[in-house]
Write an enzyme that holds these catalytic residues in place. Structure first.
Site, PDB file in Angstrom:
ATOM      1  N   TYR A 158       0.862  -1.193   0.000  1.00 47.54           N
ATOM      2  CA  TYR A 158       0.000   0.000   0.000  1.00 47.54           C
ATOM      3  C   TYR A 158       0.885   1.225   0.000  1.00 47.54           C
ATOM      4  CZ  TYR A 158      -3.525   3.372   1.647  1.00 47.54           C
ATOM      5  OH  TYR A 158      -4.381   4.448   1.784  1.00 47.54           O
ATOM      6  N   ASP A 186       9.102   2.745   0.116  1.00 46.44           N
ATOM      7  CA  ASP A 186       8.043   3.382   0.888  1.00 46.44           C
ATOM      8  C   ASP A 186       8.248   2.975   2.343  1.00 46.44           C
ATOM      9  OD1 ASP A 186       5.814   4.219   2.213  1.00 46.44           O
ATOM     10  OD2 ASP A 186       4.407   3.627   0.635  1.00 46.44           O
ATOM     11  N   LYS A 239       4.008   8.465   9.334  1.00 46.33           N
ATOM     12  CA  LYS A 239       3.747   7.819  10.623  1.00 46.33           C
ATOM     13  C   LYS A 239       4.726   8.244  11.732  1.00 46.33           C
ATOM     14  CE  LYS A 239       0.705   4.653   8.453  1.00 46.33           C
ATOM     15  NZ  LYS A 239       0.700   3.848   7.267  1.00 46.33           N
TER      16      LYS A 239
HETATM   17  C1  LIG Z   1       0.071   4.367   5.889  1.00 40.64           C
HETATM   18  C2  LIG Z   1       0.867   4.194   4.658  1.00 40.64           C
HETATM   19  C3  LIG Z   1       0.791   5.091   3.584  1.00 40.64           C
HETATM   20  C4  LIG Z   1      -0.213   6.206   3.539  1.00 40.64           C
HETATM   21  O1  LIG Z   1       0.008   7.152   4.519  1.00 40.64           O
HETATM   22  P1  LIG Z   1      -1.229   8.104   4.939  1.00 40.64           P
HETATM   23  O2  LIG Z   1      -0.602   9.065   5.885  1.00 40.64           O
HETATM   24  O3  LIG Z   1      -2.255   7.215   5.529  1.00 40.64           O
HETATM   25  O4  LIG Z   1      -1.711   8.763   3.686  1.00 40.64           O
HETATM   26  C5  LIG Z   1       1.645   4.917   2.523  1.00 40.64           C
HETATM   27  N1  LIG Z   1       2.521   3.899   2.503  1.00 40.64           N
HETATM   28  C6  LIG Z   1       2.622   3.008   3.499  1.00 40.64           C
HETATM   29  C7  LIG Z   1       3.632   1.919   3.424  1.00 40.64           C
HETATM   30  C8  LIG Z   1       1.775   3.107   4.605  1.00 40.64           C
HETATM   31  O5  LIG Z   1       1.845   2.191   5.575  1.00 40.64           O
END
Ligand SMILES: *Cc1c(COP(=O)(O)O)cnc(C)c1O
Length: 429
Positions: free
Chosen positions: A147, A240, A268
């Protein structure tokens, strides 16, 4: 569950359902995967949260990853209080932005230059734009189950949130755009090579450890193989690290795996519970971003002082020593859970990296999303509810990673294992 009695949580959710799609402001919160109704949270402190009816839970979701110091960490609250007195937003450069960026760069020297955003979605979306501009190519490759936020280009085989709802892709994403997103199974270098040799890729994007299809680690050599394919075919390699950054190692994926990406997304933990994300990497690439270059990307609240203060307090507290302590406790919890599940005689595999962990009701090894999907999801769902009824809050999906915080001490771990041991006994029958 409680018959005719309406709890405070239920009363609030009834109002929420009139106002928000599914009653929530982000889909995974709705318990779609596990069934039942979400509780409404009232407050958090350390490893605990309390719902609107006063029930306490040991929290392993931690706002889906950011709260590496636990809920309402005093250092974060103090920093917010201080900064708040001087104003909450300016839309003008501040020293706090520079301080937080310097902390990130110090720990991850391959981040030569970066840009703050307010969400991981924006960070990943912006990286795709930079990669496309820098390479003059349109196609990207991502992995099944990874994701990268909800930008159009990434809602293809995007893991937990969409998988739980059985929506492999999303309506509303133009087919012409989705056609530019290629996918490969995680840990399958041959599949990646086959695409990269045929299609000129702007970028290969990956969660270096998947946290959005459960917790799935790369096999030895996989990330290095991606680096090689990217170099051979002229694609950029993008990590990511929105979830893994400052969790799987003090210095993130580069430290843990020894593979350096061209660009990285963060989120995060770098906001410590406030809306902060960032993207960065090679200076020559980041200099293409406006206003030093022509790739446009902006944000009214980007670098917001309160958000920066939350991140600064969090990363300053998260020393290598503290990271090592949380990591050790995470291993203790995971080993304890393996013992509990072995006694319960259920198919189970679990692992951790730093302060991030996860498990499947599957004998293992689980190396990609297709294998994760073969885990016993009905058992997970029963276990989730049994755990919750016993005061342990796990992510409401069989396909999510779990987290630990500095506030989860050894006594909390012991308490958790006792509660989960009871939960699996009930879930099994
Ligand atoms: C949570 C997440 C996102 C998206 O971040 P948001 O702040 O929710 O838009 C993108 N990449 C990874 C790997 C994530 O865990």
């Amino acid at each position: 569950m409680t018959g005719v009695m309406t709890t405070e949580s239920q009363a609030i959710m009834a109002r929420a359902r009139q106002l928000f799609p599914g009653g929530v402001n982000s889909p995974v919160r709705a318990f779609g995967g596990v069934g039942g109704e979400p509780f409404v949270v009232q407050r958090g402190e350390g490893p605990y949260i309390w719902d609107a009816d006063g029930n306490r839970y040991i929290d392993y979701v931690l706002s889906w990853g950011p709260l590496v110091l636990g809920h309402a960490a005093p250092v974060v609250l103090d920093a917010l209080h201080d900064v708040m007195q001087r104003g909450t937003s300016f839309g003008i450069p501040t020293g706090l932005e520079v301080q937080l960026a310097e902390l990130i760069v110090q720990r991850m020297p391959h981040i030569e230059m970066l840009r703050f955003t307010s969400s991981g979605t924006e960070a990943a979306m912006s990286i795709a734009r930079v990669a496309r501009a820098a390479t003059g190519r349109d196609a990207i490759l991502k992995f099944d189950g990874c994701y990268h936020g909800h930008a159009d280009s990434f809602l293809v085989k995007a893991g937990s949130g969409v998988a739980t709802l059985n929506l492999p892709n999303s309506p509303g994403v133009p087919a012409v755009l989705a056609a530019l997103t290629y996918t490969a199974p995680f840990n399958d270098l041959e599949a990646v090579r086959a695409v990269a040799m045929q299609v000129p890729l702007a970028a290969i994007l990956i969660e270096p450890i998947i946290g959005n299809a459960g917790f799935i680690e790369p096999l030895p050599g996989f990330l290095a193989g991606l680096r090689q394919i990217a170099d051979e075919t002229g694609a950029l390699l993008v990590f990511d690290e929105v979830m893994t950054g400052f969790r799987i190692a003090y210095g993130g994926a580069v430290e843990r795996f020894g593979v350096t990406p061209d660009l990285t997304a963060f989120g995060k933990v770098i906001g410590g519970g406030l809306p902060v994300a960032a993207y960065g990497g090679r200076r020559d690439l980041m200099q293409q971003v406006a206003p030093s270059g022509s790739v446009y990307q902006a944000g009214t609240l980007s670098g917001n002082p309160l958000a920066m203060a939350g991140g600064l307090a969090t990363l300053t507290s998260l020393t290598p020593e503290l990271h090592a302590i949380i990591s050790r406790r995470t291993s203790t919890l995971v080993q304890g859970l393996r013992d509990v599940m072995q006694k319960a005689d259920v198919p189970f595999s679990a692992s951790s990296a730093g302060s991030m962990w996860g498990f499947f009701f599957h004998p293992g090894p689980v190396t990609n999303f297709a294998e994760a999907r073969q885990s016993d999801v009905p058992l997970f769902n029963r276990f989730f509810h049994a755990a919750r009824e016993r005061g342990v809050y796990l992510a409401p999906s069989a396909f999510e990673a779990a987290f630990m915080s500095a506030a989860h001490g050894d006594d909390v771990i012991t308490d958790t294992l006792e509660r989960l041991s009871d939960a699996i006994r009930v879930a099994k029958s």
